[in-house]
Design a protein around this motif. Structure first.
Motif, short mmCIF file in Angstrom:
data_model
loop_
_atom_site.label_atom_id
_atom_site.label_comp_id
_atom_site.label_asym_id
_atom_site.label_seq_id
_atom_site.Cartn_x
_atom_site.Cartn_y
_atom_site.Cartn_z
N ILE A 75 0.76 -1.49 0.15
CA ILE A 75 0.02 0.05 -0.14
C ILE A 75 0.80 1.12 0.06
N GLY A 76 1.13 1.94 -1.24
CA GLY A 76 1.95 3.05 -1.09
C GLY A 76 2.76 3.19 -2.59
N THR A 77 2.56 2.09 -3.02
CA THR A 77 3.55 2.05 -4.42
C THR A 77 3.25 0.80 -5.15
N ASP A 78 3.79 0.73 -6.35
CA ASP A 78 3.70 -0.50 -7.24
C ASP A 78 5.01 -1.11 -7.06
N TRP A 79 5.05 -2.35 -7.35
CA TRP A 79 6.62 -3.12 -7.48
C TRP A 79 6.39 -4.35 -8.56
N TYR A 80 7.56 -4.77 -8.60
CA TYR A 80 8.00 -5.67 -9.87
C TYR A 80 7.86 -7.23 -9.37
N ILE A 104 9.15 -12.46 -26.53
CA ILE A 104 10.50 -12.79 -26.60
C ILE A 104 11.32 -13.08 -25.24
N ILE A 105 10.92 -12.46 -24.29
CA ILE A 105 11.73 -12.67 -22.91
C ILE A 105 10.59 -12.72 -21.94
N GLU A 106 10.77 -13.27 -20.91
CA GLU A 106 9.92 -13.39 -19.69
C GLU A 106 10.23 -11.92 -18.95
N THR A 107 9.13 -11.09 -18.73
CA THR A 107 9.16 -9.78 -18.07
C THR A 107 8.52 -9.71 -16.72
N CYS A 108 9.05 -8.62 -16.12
CA CYS A 108 8.51 -8.44 -14.53
C CYS A 108 7.01 -7.74 -14.91
N VAL A 109 6.10 -7.89 -14.00
CA VAL A 109 4.90 -7.23 -13.82
C VAL A 109 4.69 -6.40 -12.74
N SER A 110 4.26 -4.95 -13.17
CA SER A 110 4.16 -3.90 -12.24
C SER A 110 2.78 -3.90 -11.55
N SER A 111 2.88 -4.12 -10.27
CA SER A 111 1.36 -4.08 -9.84
C SER A 111 1.89 -3.63 -8.15
N ASN A 112 0.34 -3.25 -7.41
CA ASN A 112 0.86 -3.07 -6.15
C ASN A 112 0.55 -4.39 -5.23
N PHE A 113 0.38 -5.59 -6.03
CA PHE A 113 0.24 -6.86 -5.54
C PHE A 113 0.66 -7.81 -6.46
N HIS A 114 1.09 -8.92 -5.56
CA HIS A 114 1.46 -10.26 -6.38
C HIS A 114 1.34 -11.40 -5.53
N GLU A 115 1.35 -12.50 -6.21
CA GLU A 115 0.90 -13.75 -5.49
C GLU A 115 1.68 -14.89 -6.38
N ILE A 116 1.89 -15.86 -5.46
CA ILE A 116 2.50 -17.25 -6.16
C ILE A 116 1.93 -18.38 -5.38
N SER A 117 1.72 -19.54 -6.12
CA SER A 117 1.28 -20.75 -5.75
C SER A 117 2.38 -21.31 -4.66
N LEU A 162 6.83 5.65 1.74
CA LEU A 162 6.31 5.19 3.21
C LEU A 162 5.19 3.88 2.66
N ILE A 163 5.57 2.68 2.78
CA ILE A 163 4.57 1.49 2.33
C ILE A 163 4.36 0.70 3.61
N THR A 164 3.29 0.30 3.37
CA THR A 164 2.55 -0.88 4.14
C THR A 164 2.41 -2.09 3.50
N TRP A 165 2.96 -3.19 3.82
CA TRP A 165 3.26 -4.18 3.25
C TRP A 165 2.05 -5.34 3.92
N LYS A 166 1.20 -6.10 3.15
CA LYS A 166 0.30 -7.11 3.72
C LYS A 166 0.68 -8.24 3.27
N ILE A 167 0.84 -9.13 4.07
CA ILE A 167 1.21 -10.68 3.58
C ILE A 167 0.15 -11.68 4.17
N GLN A 168 -0.29 -12.30 3.13
CA GLN A 168 -1.55 -13.14 3.56
C GLN A 168 -1.38 -14.76 2.87
N LEU A 169 -1.90 -15.56 3.45
CA LEU A 169 -1.62 -17.06 2.80
C LEU A 169 -3.01 -17.40 2.71
#
Length: 249
Positions: A75-80, A104-117, A162-169
């Protein structure tokens, strides 16, 4: 001519050494372990805040059930992020984060949230700033050391958020799981300016390299014609010997 080339190369090295407009700046490149705060005593939900210039952030959850999803939101910025991020054996680019390059090549995604299995990986690695030096050493062009220090400091300040990070499972439906004693670790790399120094070449070392290159060029210019000359002479002598040994009819 050889002496003239050596003098010219030496002068070029000396000029680049003395009149360089490039400066190297060093940053702390410090790895910090986040102090996670649980949202409550029952949910797999944690948060923490940062207020620094960040490059890498690595979230690891151990003990998560199969099929669960690590979800990280800023919360406060996008990241990759891309699944290959941080893997040296994989080809990817976070500089070309444009869809046109995805074929052509795998590229990073810009967003304020990301998830992975968690079935793919129990760690989610991301980049917050693409402008800061990942290894702690960067270079910039400036007219003076004072300007270089100002530009370096501005780079750090501009990338402080100033970033607030939220981590969820979460489960596959997106619902937050109950906290069953999962082990959660978040490390991030922050940068503060340490020093700025003028980029200087070693004139002796560069002169040796230049001289070695020059000698190599002259060797090629001399050896190749000599090889052609001796080859032609040998062929001519061999033809003459064959002609003399051939009986006349």
């Amino acid at each position: 001519m050889g002496l003239m080339l050596i003098f010219t190369l030496g002068y070029a090295v000396h000029s680049n050494t003395i009149n360089s407009e490039y400066y190297g700046y060093s940053t702390s490149n410090e790895e910090v372990s986040a102090n996670l705060i649980p949202e409550n005593n029952t949910s797999a939900y944690w948060f923490f805040s940062t207020n620094s210039a960040i490059t890498w952030i690595n979230t690891t959850i151990e003990g998560g059930p199969e099929g669960s999803i690590i979800y990280v939101e800023a919360i406060g910025t996008d990241w990759y992020h891309t699944p290959s991020l941080g893997m040296p054996e994989r080809d990817y680019s976070c500089k070309e984060n444009i869809k046109d390059y995805s074929d052509i090549i795998e590229t990073c995604v810009s967003s304020n949230f990301h998830e992975i299995s968690i079935d793919d990986s129990n760690s989610l690695i991301g980049l917050v700033s693409l402008e800061l030096p990942l290894g702690g050493l960067g270079y910039l062009q400036a007219d003076s050391e004072i300007q270089a220090e100002e530009e370096s400091e501005k780079l750090i300040i501009d990338n402080k958020h100033l970033i607030t990070w939220k981590i969820q499972l979460r489960d596959e439906s997106g619902s937050i799981l109950e906290n069953q004693g999962f082990s959660v670790h978040v490390n991030y790399t922050q940068h503060e300016l340490i020093s700025v120094e003028k980029f200087v070449l070693d004139p002796i070392q560069e002169s040796i390299y230049s001289l070695a290159t020059l000698i190599g060029c002259f060797a090629l210019l001399i050896i190749l014609p000599l090889m052609a000359y001796f080859s032609a002479s040998y062929k001519e002598q061999n033809d003459e010997k064959v002609r003399l040994n051939t009986p006349e009819i």
